[in-house]
Design a protein around this motif. Structure first.
Motif, PDB file in Angstrom:
ATOM      1  N   ARG A  83       0.829  -1.204   0.000  1.00  0.00           N
ATOM      2  CA  ARG A  83       0.000   0.000   0.000  1.00  0.00           C
ATOM      3  C   ARG A  83       0.867   1.260   0.000  1.00  0.00           C
ATOM      4  O   ARG A  83       0.496   2.288  -0.567  1.00  0.00           O
ATOM      5  N   TRP A  85      -7.133  -7.314  -0.046  1.00  0.00           N
ATOM      6  CA  TRP A  85      -8.375  -7.631   0.661  1.00  0.00           C
ATOM      7  C   TRP A  85      -8.893  -6.440   1.468  1.00  0.00           C
ATOM      8  O   TRP A  85     -10.047  -6.406   1.865  1.00  0.00           O
ATOM      9  N   SER A  86      -8.006  -5.468   1.731  1.00  0.00           N
ATOM     10  CA  SER A  86      -8.476  -4.271   2.434  1.00  0.00           C
ATOM     11  C   SER A  86      -8.431  -3.092   1.482  1.00  0.00           C
ATOM     12  O   SER A  86      -7.590  -3.023   0.584  1.00  0.00           O
ATOM     13  N   CYS A  87      -9.359  -2.166   1.664  1.00  0.00           N
ATOM     14  CA  CYS A  87      -9.496  -1.030   0.761  1.00  0.00           C
ATOM     15  C   CYS A  87      -8.294  -0.097   0.901  1.00  0.00           C
ATOM     16  O   CYS A  87      -7.995   0.356   2.010  1.00  0.00           O
ATOM     17  N   CYS A 140      -9.674   3.467   2.341  1.00  0.00           N
ATOM     18  CA  CYS A 140     -10.145   3.699   3.726  1.00  0.00           C
ATOM     19  C   CYS A 140      -9.775   2.580   4.703  1.00  0.00           C
ATOM     20  O   CYS A 140      -9.970   2.716   5.900  1.00  0.00           O
ATOM     21  N   GLY A 141      -9.265   1.442   4.199  1.00  0.00           N
ATOM     22  CA  GLY A 141      -8.910   0.336   5.082  1.00  0.00           C
ATOM     23  C   GLY A 141     -10.043  -0.639   5.328  1.00  0.00           C
ATOM     24  O   GLY A 141      -9.870  -1.630   6.030  1.00  0.00           O
ATOM     25  N   GLY A 142     -11.215  -0.368   4.752  1.00  0.00           N
ATOM     26  CA  GLY A 142     -12.352  -1.278   4.917  1.00  0.00           C
ATOM     27  C   GLY A 142     -12.129  -2.592   4.184  1.00  0.00           C
ATOM     28  O   GLY A 142     -11.185  -2.743   3.400  1.00  0.00           O
ATOM     29  N   VAL A 143     -13.008  -3.556   4.431  1.00  0.00           N
ATOM     30  CA  VAL A 143     -12.865  -4.874   3.785  1.00  0.00           C
ATOM     31  C   VAL A 143     -13.425  -4.813   2.368  1.00  0.00           C
ATOM     32  O   VAL A 143     -14.538  -4.332   2.142  1.00  0.00           O
ATOM     33  N   MET A 144     -12.613  -5.311   1.406  1.00  0.00           N
ATOM     34  CA  MET A 144     -13.059  -5.332   0.014  1.00  0.00           C
ATOM     35  C   MET A 144     -14.065  -6.457  -0.198  1.00  0.00           C
ATOM     36  O   MET A 144     -13.869  -7.572   0.293  1.00  0.00           O
ATOM     37  N   CYS A 188     -15.439  -1.503  -2.171  1.00  0.00           N
ATOM     38  CA  CYS A 188     -15.354  -1.359  -0.720  1.00  0.00           C
ATOM     39  C   CYS A 188     -16.751  -1.049  -0.193  1.00  0.00           C
ATOM     40  O   CYS A 188     -17.362  -0.061  -0.615  1.00  0.00           O
ATOM     41  N   GLU A 245     -17.494   0.075   2.582  1.00  0.00           N
ATOM     42  CA  GLU A 245     -17.521   1.184   3.538  1.00  0.00           C
ATOM     43  C   GLU A 245     -17.407   2.556   2.884  1.00  0.00           C
ATOM     44  O   GLU A 245     -18.149   3.465   3.231  1.00  0.00           O
TER      45      GLU A 245
END
Length: 412
Positions: free
Chosen positions: A149, A199-201, A204-208, A217, A219
């Motif tokens: 990232r 697997w994480s956005c 924003c860090g949300g779950v894909m 995402c 979120e």
């Protein structure tokens, strides 16, 4: 942009001459191509040399964790339909190697340049590219590269507001996030087999969420853009919906994806898909990768796989069991010295293949295969491994320096 005026100052010309002399001396001493040391010397004498060499070229930069050397080669072949090309075809992809390559292309119209992921922003600043191709980002060289990232963040910041046309893989969330800061992006549905780095956005860090081939995402609403080019089976679909057949001598789905991206890049320079794809058929091997060589009375196919994403793609193109497989892993400086990535590779895909293990880190690999419940033999070297393999063509998969060792041994 391309023109005919001589961009080189006397100082720059001196730097080019000195760099070529040092490179020639390095080759004569048997120390490789000399391109990196030659480029370093040239840049010491004229720190602006890369920018000067690039200013009369229409440049395309290619960056990714996997596939950049092959894609650079495919784009170079396609663009030769429109004029002479200079390219760092052997993969010296940091500023010194790139400078050295461009110094050898005085009559070129196009510069097709492979760039190490960590240097993309700086090289883009120096070369003012017309187009930048971004293929994927995945974990690689864990001791040296920050997590993926952070690389995407560097790309995003470095490419913000870039005048270049960005040709980017719509199926890799990290690439999409990085490219989205640019005003002019062409999205390609090139696919993404390895998903464990996304697997994480990245936004924003949300779950894909990943329904089918789509991703978004839940979120923040960051989602897969609509592609204008796509790989569909053995065809490239262009923005008009026309399907163009891909005929490659290079194996595997990953290379079809590289060809789709390359066709999209070629179109930016006015080369039609049919012409671009026909020219790509000329490429049989890339810096020894995919070569079939004769060694000790056997046919060996040499395959390079440097990280988990690369190993996964490579497993998908080897001949089915019971084809024997030789695996070779080193952990020298150019490979990254941390071999924990071996645990991210799904070696159960080799079930049914007789396996021989060689290389500096053969014991690390042996432990990993043991846990994956694979049948294998540890061998001292390539000669012993080939002698231990049952009849038939042998698939040989190696990471970076192990691959160079193999090529030297088989005289390739």
């Amino acid at each position: 942009m391309a023109g005919n005026s001589d961009p080189l100052t006397p100082r720059a010309k001196l730097a080019v001459t000195a760099g070529k002399a040092v490179a020639a001396a390095s080759r004569a001493a048997g120390r490789g191509s000399g391109s990196v040391i030659g480029g370093r010397v040239a840049l010491k004498l004229d720190p602006d040399l890369l920018a000067r060499l690039a200013q009369n070229l229409d440049c395309v930069l290619v960056s990714a964790t996997n596939g950049k050397t092959t894609t650079t080669r495919l784009i170079a072949e396609a663009l030769r339909a429109a004029g002479p090309v200079v390219s760092n075809a052997l993969g010296a992809n940091m500023p010194a190697g790139i400078t050295s390559a461009l110094a050898g292309g005085s009559d070129a119209k196009f510069g097709v340049i492979e760039v190490d992921e960590k240097y993309l922003s700086g090289v883009a600043r120096d070369t003012d590219p017309k187009c930048i191709a971004l293929l994927n980002l995945s974990r690689d060289q864990l001791d040296r590269a920050a997590e993926t990232r952070m690389l995407a963040e560097n790309w995003r910041e470095g490419l913000a507001g870039s005048k270049a046309v960005i040709v980017a893989n719509a199926d890799d969330p990290l690439v999409v996030w990085a490219a989205s800061s640019s005003p002019n992006v062409i999205w390609v549905a090139a696919g993404q087999m390895w998903k464990d780095d996304a697997w994480s956005c990245p936004s924003c860090g949300g779950v894909m969420q990943r329904p089918g081939d789509d991703w978004f995402c839940g979120e923040c609403g960051f989602r897969r853009p609509t592609p204008s080019w796509a790989l569909s089976g053995d065809h490239v679909i262009d923005p008009h919906g026309s399907a163009w057949p891909i005929h490659l001598q290079l194996p595997g789905r990953a290379n079809k994806a590289n060809a789709a991206t390359s066709a999209a890049v070629a179109a930016v320079f006015g080369v039609p898909p049919q012409v671009a794809l026909e020219r790509m058929y000329q490429v049989q091997a890339v810096a020894g990768r995919y070569d079939v060589v004769r060694f000790q009375g056997r046919d060996l196919r040499l395959l390079l796989a440097k990280n988990p994403a690369g190993w996964l793609e490579t497993f998908s193109l080897i001949d089915p069991p019971p084809t024997p497989v030789i695996l070779s892993v080193n952990a020298r400086a150019a490979d990254g010295t941390d071999t924990s990535w071996l645990w991210d590779v799904d070696y159960t895909r080799l079930t049914g293949h007789p396996i021989c293990v060689i290389g500096d880190r053969k014991l690390d690999l042996a432990v990993r295969l043991e846990v994956a419940d694979q049948q294998f033999q540890v061998c001292e070297n390539l000669d012993q491994a080939v002698a231990a393999c049952p009849p038939g063509r042998i698939e040989v998969i190696a990471n970076y320096t192990a691959f160079q060792d193999l090529r030297r041994r088989v005289g390739n």
